[in-house]
Design a protein around this motif. Structure first.
Motif, PDB file in Angstrom:
ATOM      1  N   LEU A 166       0.826  -1.207   0.000  1.00 16.70           N
ATOM      2  CA  LEU A 166       0.000   0.000   0.000  1.00 16.70           C
ATOM      3  C   LEU A 166       0.865   1.265   0.000  1.00 16.70           C
ATOM      4  O   LEU A 166       0.598   2.210  -0.744  1.00 16.70           O
ATOM      5  N   GLN A 167       1.926   1.268   0.789  1.00 11.98           N
ATOM      6  CA  GLN A 167       2.853   2.408   0.799  1.00 11.98           C
ATOM      7  C   GLN A 167       3.523   2.547  -0.566  1.00 11.98           C
ATOM      8  O   GLN A 167       3.727   3.651  -1.062  1.00 11.98           O
ATOM      9  N   TYR A 226      -5.048   1.761  -4.941  1.00  9.97           N
ATOM     10  CA  TYR A 226      -4.857   2.250  -3.577  1.00  9.97           C
ATOM     11  C   TYR A 226      -6.178   2.251  -2.812  1.00  9.97           C
ATOM     12  O   TYR A 226      -6.264   1.743  -1.690  1.00  9.97           O
ATOM     13  N   THR A 227      -7.216   2.803  -3.417  1.00 12.65           N
ATOM     14  CA  THR A 227      -8.525   2.883  -2.769  1.00 12.65           C
ATOM     15  C   THR A 227      -9.069   1.484  -2.471  1.00 12.65           C
ATOM     16  O   THR A 227      -9.581   1.225  -1.378  1.00 12.65           O
ATOM     17  N   LYS A 228      -8.953   0.604  -3.424  1.00 10.86           N
ATOM     18  CA  LYS A 228      -9.434  -0.776  -3.265  1.00 10.86           C
ATOM     19  C   LYS A 228      -8.747  -1.462  -2.091  1.00 10.86           C
ATOM     20  O   LYS A 228      -9.403  -2.126  -1.286  1.00 10.86           O
ATOM     21  N   ASN A 229      -7.438  -1.268  -1.957  1.00 10.72           N
ATOM     22  CA  ASN A 229      -6.682  -1.923  -0.894  1.00 10.72           C
ATOM     23  C   ASN A 229      -6.811  -1.206   0.447  1.00 10.72           C
ATOM     24  O   ASN A 229      -6.770  -1.837   1.493  1.00 10.72           O
ATOM     25  N   LYS A 230      -6.962   0.091   0.418  1.00  9.59           N
ATOM     26  CA  LYS A 230      -7.086   0.874   1.651  1.00  9.59           C
ATOM     27  C   LYS A 230      -8.404   0.566   2.354  1.00  9.59           C
ATOM     28  O   LYS A 230      -8.492   0.582   3.566  1.00  9.59           O
ATOM     29  N   CYS A 231      -9.438   0.287   1.578  1.00  9.11           N
ATOM     30  CA  CYS A 231     -10.780   0.052   2.127  1.00  9.11           C
ATOM     31  C   CYS A 231     -10.980  -1.381   2.619  1.00  9.11           C
ATOM     32  O   CYS A 231     -12.083  -1.713   3.055  1.00  9.11           O
ATOM     33  N   LYS A 232      -9.991  -2.223   2.525  1.00 15.22           N
ATOM     34  CA  LYS A 232     -10.122  -3.623   2.970  1.00 15.22           C
ATOM     35  C   LYS A 232     -10.081  -3.709   4.476  1.00 15.22           C
ATOM     36  O   LYS A 232      -9.451  -3.013   5.163  1.00 15.22           O
TER      37      LYS A 232
END
Length: 138
Positions: free
Chosen positions: A81-82, A132-138
């Motif tokens: 993510l980073q 990023y959005t897809k992974n951040k919202c998990k």
């Protein structure tokens, strides 16, 4: 060299950035959590190689010699993510650099080369925002 409206140093900077992006995406592909994201990032990797080759060709047309570019450092990515977040920022920075060269140039070959590069970089940033959005919202 005025005919090209760009300096060899600007092209060296562009090529170095592309080589760094190639290394970075190679690492992110290995970190991707699924095939879909790996394939998206792999497409960016291929675009960056294309940009590097286009800039190299332009440099050789301008100078009559191949560029001398020092090896780039291996990227340090703490987490996927980073890494995606940093890639977004890097793509936007490259977009601005390439767009400015495009806008300040009258040579059609240079303009076409940088137009393709800056539109690709913008597209990369948009897709990276999706990832990023897809992974951040998990």
């Amino acid at each position: 060299m005025y005919y090209y409206g760009i300096t060899p140093n600007q092209l060296i900077q562009a090529m170095k950035g592309e080589l760094e992006a190639i290394e970075y995406y190679e690492r992110l592909i290995k970190m991707a959590p699924n095939r879909e994201e790996a394939n998206i990032i792999r497409a960016f990797y291929e675009d960056e190689k294309k940009h590097y080759n286009n800039f190299r060709r332009l440099y050789m047309m301008m100078t009559g010699r191949p560029p001398i570019i020092l090896p780039v450092n291996k990227p340090k990515i703490k987490s996927y993510l980073q890494g995606i977040e940093q890639a977004i920022l890097d793509e936007l920075k490259a977009y601005e650099f390439y767009r400015d060269i495009y806008l300040s140039n009258i040579n059609p070959y240079v303009r076409n080369t940088f137009f393709e590069a800056f539109t690709d970089e913008n597209e990369h940033a948009a897709h990276l925002n999706y990832i990023y959005t897809k992974n951040k919202c998990k």
